[in-house]
Motif scaffolding. Structure first.
Motif, short mmCIF file in Angstrom:
data_model
loop_
_atom_site.label_atom_id
_atom_site.label_comp_id
_atom_site.label_asym_id
_atom_site.label_seq_id
_atom_site.Cartn_x
_atom_site.Cartn_y
_atom_site.Cartn_z
N ASN A 91 -99.00 20.11 39.13
CA ASN A 91 -100.04 20.15 38.09
C ASN A 91 -99.92 18.98 37.10
OD1 ASN A 91 -97.75 20.91 36.69
ND2 ASN A 91 -98.60 22.82 35.88
N GLY A 92 -99.01 18.04 37.37
CA GLY A 92 -98.91 16.84 36.55
C GLY A 92 -97.86 16.89 35.46
N TYR A 93 -97.33 18.07 35.17
CA TYR A 93 -96.30 18.17 34.14
C TYR A 93 -94.92 17.85 34.72
CZ TYR A 93 -99.78 20.48 31.21
OH TYR A 93 -100.90 20.76 30.47
N VAL A 94 -94.01 17.47 33.84
CA VAL A 94 -92.62 17.18 34.22
C VAL A 94 -91.71 18.08 33.39
CG1 VAL A 94 -90.79 15.44 34.27
CG2 VAL A 94 -93.15 14.79 34.79
N SER A 95 -90.81 18.79 34.05
CA SER A 95 -89.82 19.60 33.33
C SER A 95 -88.50 18.84 33.28
CB SER A 95 -89.63 20.97 33.99
OG SER A 95 -89.28 20.84 35.36
N VAL A 96 -87.81 18.96 32.15
CA VAL A 96 -86.59 18.20 31.90
C VAL A 96 -85.47 19.17 31.55
CG1 VAL A 96 -85.54 16.35 30.55
CG2 VAL A 96 -87.99 16.30 31.02
N TYR A 97 -84.28 18.94 32.13
CA TYR A 97 -83.11 19.79 31.93
C TYR A 97 -81.95 18.86 31.55
CZ TYR A 97 -86.22 22.18 35.24
OH TYR A 97 -87.32 22.70 35.88
N ALA A 98 -81.34 19.09 30.39
CA ALA A 98 -80.37 18.11 29.89
C ALA A 98 -79.06 18.76 29.44
CB ALA A 98 -80.97 17.31 28.74
N HIS A 99 -78.03 17.92 29.28
CA HIS A 99 -76.66 18.30 28.91
C HIS A 99 -76.02 19.16 30.01
CE1 HIS A 99 -77.69 16.63 25.09
NE2 HIS A 99 -78.49 17.61 24.74
N LEU A 100 -76.37 18.88 31.26
CA LEU A 100 -75.91 19.69 32.39
C LEU A 100 -74.43 19.44 32.69
CD1 LEU A 100 -79.00 18.97 34.65
CD2 LEU A 100 -78.62 21.01 33.24
N GLU A 101 -73.78 20.46 33.22
CA GLU A 101 -72.38 20.31 33.62
C GLU A 101 -72.29 19.60 34.97
OE1 GLU A 101 -68.75 23.24 33.22
OE2 GLU A 101 -69.99 23.84 34.93
N LYS A 102 -73.11 20.04 35.91
CA LYS A 102 -73.20 19.39 37.22
C LYS A 102 -74.51 19.78 37.87
CE LYS A 102 -70.41 20.59 40.44
NZ LYS A 102 -69.18 20.90 41.19
N TYR A 103 -74.84 19.07 38.93
CA TYR A 103 -76.08 19.33 39.65
C TYR A 103 -75.82 20.28 40.82
CZ TYR A 103 -77.50 15.16 37.05
OH TYR A 103 -77.77 14.25 36.05
N ALA A 104 -76.90 20.86 41.35
CA ALA A 104 -76.79 21.67 42.56
C ALA A 104 -76.25 20.80 43.69
CB ALA A 104 -78.16 22.25 42.92
N PRO A 105 -75.60 21.41 44.70
CA PRO A 105 -74.86 20.63 45.72
C PRO A 105 -75.63 19.47 46.33
CG PRO A 105 -74.36 22.95 45.96
CD PRO A 105 -75.41 22.86 44.89
N GLU A 106 -76.87 19.68 46.76
CA GLU A 106 -77.62 18.60 47.41
C GLU A 106 -77.90 17.47 46.44
OE1 GLU A 106 -81.72 17.85 50.01
OE2 GLU A 106 -81.27 19.83 49.21
N ILE A 107 -78.24 17.83 45.20
CA ILE A 107 -78.52 16.80 44.19
C ILE A 107 -77.23 16.10 43.78
CG2 ILE A 107 -79.50 16.39 41.90
CD1 ILE A 107 -81.16 18.95 42.29
N GLU A 108 -76.15 16.88 43.66
CA GLU A 108 -74.85 16.30 43.30
C GLU A 108 -74.41 15.28 44.35
OE1 GLU A 108 -71.28 16.34 40.72
OE2 GLU A 108 -73.33 17.10 40.47
N LYS A 109 -74.62 15.61 45.61
CA LYS A 109 -74.26 14.68 46.69
C LYS A 109 -75.06 13.39 46.58
CE LYS A 109 -74.15 14.37 51.75
NZ LYS A 109 -74.45 15.08 53.03
N TYR A 110 -76.34 13.50 46.28
CA TYR A 110 -77.21 12.34 46.11
C TYR A 110 -76.73 11.47 44.94
CZ TYR A 110 -81.53 9.70 45.17
OH TYR A 110 -82.44 8.70 44.95
N VAL A 111 -76.40 12.12 43.82
CA VAL A 111 -75.98 11.39 42.62
C VAL A 111 -74.66 10.67 42.87
CG1 VAL A 111 -75.24 11.63 40.22
CG2 VAL A 111 -77.21 12.92 41.05
N LYS A 112 -73.70 11.35 43.47
CA LYS A 112 -72.40 10.72 43.70
C LYS A 112 -72.51 9.54 44.65
CE LYS A 112 -68.96 14.03 42.27
NZ LYS A 112 -67.61 14.59 42.55
#
Length: 561
Positions: A91-112
């Motif tokens: 729908n065009g909106y962006v949600s933002v999540y901040a001050h996180l401890e770590k990402y979910a496994p698939e995202i964490e793998k991508y980031v590392k």
């Protein structure tokens, strides 16, 4: 009064929500939403761009995608938002999540993978829409306390397609709030030398008189000319005692609306005007954020609406008047303040202030100040208005007014260091001096030849400082020649007493390793699950460098199976 306007309040509440989808986004957490901070709150140099959700004073709570979409941005920083995640929705909106401890496994793998490829803990990535898709309710992260967070919580935002943050409460998130917003102080501001309040041409604090229904009044004031008003006010939500921001403020003069600020949406480009919106001098003097309910030159906040005469009221004759302020929280709970005004010309008019041409700043033009080995350069529109600036240099100490004037843009300070020994020049930097003991604080300093330069957005006292001491490194959970087969991480403490940490680099057996820097605890942490070390005997090396180039090296051998 409150019962008469209740139907209007309900209509305003419905209309405010009508343009935003109400059942599209789910909660980012699976606990009741209790807020530590609300949208639009007055923070240090900015308006708060989201809502801070309490996480029961702990980290590690599951954070979920509020709707389907894809991870469009990942930002890992030592400061600011810390570990942050951005999800773009259909729908065009962006949600933002901040001050996180770590990402979910698939995202964490991508980031590392990105961090190791760039050999940097701090990264900013923009995955393609097909790389990290998510569905509503998918686990995307664990809540934390990273970056410039003051305690465990989830900072949550919703932005539009122009990257403007919008109050998340407009999208139907349920946060109980039956408490009335309140006013802590109120001030009157004569606009110019032809105006006065109670025979004063300066800011005047008015004594608040609480009423039994939660509203306020003040004793009648005597005034003439153009007058503005300001209030210090907050809101509290159910289940928490945090001082939160308001939903909107409206003012009325003799029954006619003449000003409103509505905290529903803003752009990041305009949030710098917060220091113009508040009484900045009073904030620096008493730490009170008084919101000025009138608009001064240069303040282009888009949240203003229904403004007459820039929010000032004109007191011109002997007719008594009433000025009213209405503050509302997001739920529509409102509180009123009535200010009776008696028109009365001042007994005398103060003389105009004589300008000193040597220190007079014309805000619309470039200004350069120079003395001894120091020069200061202000670009046009660094300041909001013309004023007389205090300027002096003595023994490498620059006194540039007091930090009571808000700035719109950065200015530059330059020192000529040609009279210093070559060995000393490498360790010099420009510092701002704070507090009773004038402790130096590093400002990002560049050196070209015998010139040091720095940019800042605050006035105050500055000086040259010299950092001759290397950073400190201390292992926390291991020592040299130790077996670490059962350990999950390596943790070290690093610090620098003057110019501060600039960068660090760690290796195991010559290979770069990812170490997470937590500046609030001065710790560096390596997670053994990264599997960089595969040998039994491992050589660990860490180099830490401060902002003037002093460096320290720590080496140790550890064993692991």
């Amino acid at each position: 009064m409150k019962y008469l306007i209740f139907p209007i309040l309900c209509l305003q509440f419905v209309l405010a929500h009508a343009q935003y989808p109400q059942d599209y986004f789910r909660s980012p957490l699976d606990i009741d939403l209790v807020l530590a901070g609300t949208f639009g709150e007055l923070r240090s140099n900015h308006f708060h761009s989201g809502m801070d959700i309490k996480t029961q004073q702990r980290t590690g709570l599951n954070v979920y995608a509020v709707a389907e979409g894809y991870v469009s941005r990942i930002d890992v920083s030592n400061y600011g938002y810390g570990k942050a995640l951005y999800i773009t929705h259909p729908n065009g909106y962006v949600s933002v999540y901040a001050h996180l401890e770590k990402y979910a496994p698939e995202i964490e793998k991508y980031v590392k993978a990105c961090q190791y490829a760039k050999e940097s803990y701090e990264v900013e990535e923009f995955p393609a829409a097909s790389e990290l898709p998510v569905s509503a309710g998918d686990l995307v992260a664990l809540s934390g306390n990273t970056g410039s967070s003051g305690g465990p919580h989830l900072h949550f935002e919703i932005r539009d397609n122009a990257e403007r943050p919008i109050n998340p409460m407009l999208f139907g998130f349920e946060v109980p709030d039956k408490k009335l917003p309140y006013i802590s102080s109120v001030y009157a501001y004569p606009k110019d030398r032809n105006s006065h309040v109670n025979e004063s041409k300066k800011r005047v604090e008015l004594r608040l008189i609480p009423k039994s229904d939660g509203d306020y009044t003040v004793a009648p004031i005597e005034a003439f000319g153009e007058i503005g008003f300001g209030i210090e006010s907050n809101d509290e939500l159910d289940g928490a005692n945090n001082k939160n921001g308001l939903g909107s403020i409206e003012t009325f003069f003799n029954g006619n609306k003449n000003f409103q600020i509505d905290f529903k949406r803003f752009s990041f480009a305009e949030t710098k005007h917060l220091n113009r919106y508040i009484d900045y001098e009073l904030y620096k003097d008493k730490s009170a954020r008084v919101q000025k309910l009138f608009i001064q030159p240069g303040n282009t906040l888009s949240m203003f609406k229904d403004v007459e005469n820039d929010g000032y009221v004109k007191i011109e004759d002997s007719t008594d008047s009433v000025y009213k302020i209405r503050i509302l929280d997001f739920k529509g709970n409102d509180t009123w303040l009535s200010i009776p005004i008696v028109a009365k010309p001042a007994k005398e008019i103060l003389e105009a202030y004589e300008l000193n041409p040597n220190t007079y700043i014309n805000a619309s033009t470039a200004n350069e100040l120079e003395q001894e080995n120091v020069s200061v350069n202000f670009r046009p529109n660094t300041f909001y208005e013309d004023f007389n600036i205090d300027f002096s240099v003595r023994s490498d100490t620059l006194r540039l007014h007091k930090d009571v004037v808000p700035l719109m843009n950065y200015y530059s300070i330059q020192y000529d260091i040609s009279n210093y020994a070559d060995d000393d020049k490498q360790q010099l930097f420009i510092a701002q001096l704070y507090g009773y003991y004038q402790r130096p604080s590093y400002i990002s300093t560049k050196r070209i030849g015998d010139k040091l330069s720095a940019s800042t957005k605050t006035l105050g006292t500055f000086a040259l400082a010299r950092d001759t001491v290397n950073p400190s490194i201390r292992p926390v959970n291991f020592k040299d020649k130790q077996w670490l087969s059962k350990s999950s991480s390596l943790v070290l403490k690093i610090s620098d007493d003057l110019s501060g940490i600039s960068n660090y680099r760690a290796t195991i057996n010559g290979k770069w390793i990812l170490m997470e820097y937590e500046y609030k605890r001065n710790t560096l942490t390596y997670d053994f699950s990264d599997n960089i070390n595969t040998d039994t005997e491992n050589n660990f090396k860490l180099i830490v460098t401060d902002n003037v180039g002093n460096s320290a090296t720590f080496e140790a051998t550890f064993y692991r199976k």
